[in-house]
Design a protein around this motif. Structure first.
Motif, mmCIF file in Angstrom:
data_model
loop_
_atom_site.group_PDB
_atom_site.id
_atom_site.type_symbol
_atom_site.label_atom_id
_atom_site.label_comp_id
_atom_site.label_asym_id
_atom_site.label_seq_id
_atom_site.Cartn_x
_atom_site.Cartn_y
_atom_site.Cartn_z
ATOM 1 N N ARG A 271 0.861 -1.182 0.000
ATOM 2 C CA ARG A 271 0.000 0.000 0.000
ATOM 3 C C ARG A 271 0.898 1.232 0.000
ATOM 4 N NH1 ARG A 271 -2.613 0.235 5.293
ATOM 5 N NH2 ARG A 271 -0.483 -0.211 5.851
ATOM 6 N N PRO A 272 0.423 2.339 -0.477
ATOM 7 C CA PRO A 272 1.242 3.557 -0.439
ATOM 8 C C PRO A 272 1.687 3.910 0.981
ATOM 9 C CG PRO A 272 -0.737 3.919 -1.730
ATOM 10 C CD PRO A 272 -0.864 2.564 -1.109
ATOM 11 N N GLN B 122 3.702 3.348 -7.387
ATOM 12 C CA GLN B 122 3.226 4.378 -8.320
ATOM 13 C C GLN B 122 2.353 5.400 -7.599
ATOM 14 O OE1 GLN B 122 5.163 3.947 -11.621
ATOM 15 N NE2 GLN B 122 3.360 5.183 -11.799
ATOM 16 N N GLU B 123 1.476 4.914 -6.737
ATOM 17 C CA GLU B 123 0.603 5.830 -6.001
ATOM 18 C C GLU B 123 1.416 6.694 -5.043
ATOM 19 O OE1 GLU B 123 -2.632 7.952 -4.605
ATOM 20 O OE2 GLU B 123 -2.267 6.876 -6.474
ATOM 21 N N SER B 124 2.398 6.108 -4.390
ATOM 22 C CA SER B 124 3.258 6.879 -3.493
ATOM 23 C C SER B 124 4.025 7.954 -4.274
ATOM 24 C CB SER B 124 4.232 5.942 -2.776
ATOM 25 O OG SER B 124 5.120 6.679 -1.979
ATOM 26 N N ARG C 34 3.069 9.297 -7.132
ATOM 27 C CA ARG C 34 2.072 10.284 -7.552
ATOM 28 C C ARG C 34 1.785 11.270 -6.420
ATOM 29 N NH1 ARG C 34 -3.081 11.736 -7.204
ATOM 30 N NH2 ARG C 34 -3.583 10.155 -5.667
ATOM 31 N N ARG C 35 1.606 10.750 -5.226
ATOM 32 C CA ARG C 35 1.317 11.621 -4.077
ATOM 33 C C ARG C 35 2.483 12.555 -3.794
ATOM 34 N NH1 ARG C 35 -1.536 7.396 0.214
ATOM 35 N NH2 ARG C 35 -3.318 6.863 -1.134
#
Length: 157
Positions: free
Chosen positions: A16-17, A52-54, A56-57
């Motif tokens: 998870r991020p 990828q989400e981390s 992006r954030r």
């Protein structure tokens, strides 16, 4: 970051991020994402998505700082909006929201008695609000621009 922190990072399971520690350098995140992208398991694909989400954030969190820097360095809202791929009003709102959050952070730190509060104090917050009030193609006069203007005036004499 230390060698120990990097070693721990390399062993950390990312699903998870939120599994990514907050101070993790972006380059480390990209490196891990690329390693997992070459893998063949569901765990690899899951790690790629979470990383990828981390990433992006992390990228999104820096927009307010860079918008403020652009405007303070003589950029204009038309340029800022184009660089973000949004309308001018959306770029302004992005900076307003960021500044409000930074001001809230500062006030919270003061209220909690932190000796070195983070965020924007009232004067800094007001300065950012002033940047938001600039017209679409209006620019603040930077020291560099002021110096160039003085040199032009001197050359005309």
């Amino acid at each position: 970051m230390t060698v120990d922190q990097y070693s721990r990072w390399k062993k950390l399971a990312i699903r998870r991020p939120e599994d990514v520690p907050p101070a993790t350098p972006l380059s480390w995140k990209v490196e891990r994402r690329d390693q997992h992208a070459g893998g063949k398991t569901a765990d690899d694909a899951l790690a790629v998505l979470a990383l990828q989400e981390s990433i992006r954030r992390t990228a999104l969190s820096g927009r307010g700082v860079w918008l403020r820097d652009l405007m303070e360095r003589g950029g204009c809202w038309d340029e800022a909006a184009a660089a973000l791929g949004v309308e001018v009003d959306e770029a302004r709102e992005l900076l307003r929201v960021w500044a409000r959050g930074q001001h809230d952070l500062y006030r919270s730190d003061i209220q909690d008695g932190r000796p070195r509060p983070l965020g924007l104090d009232s004067e800094q917050h007001a300065a950012v609000r002033g940047l938001c009030a600039l017209l679409d193609s209006e620019r603040v006069k930077t020291d560099e621009a002021a110096l160039a203007g003085q040199q032009e005036t001197g050359a005309q004499r």
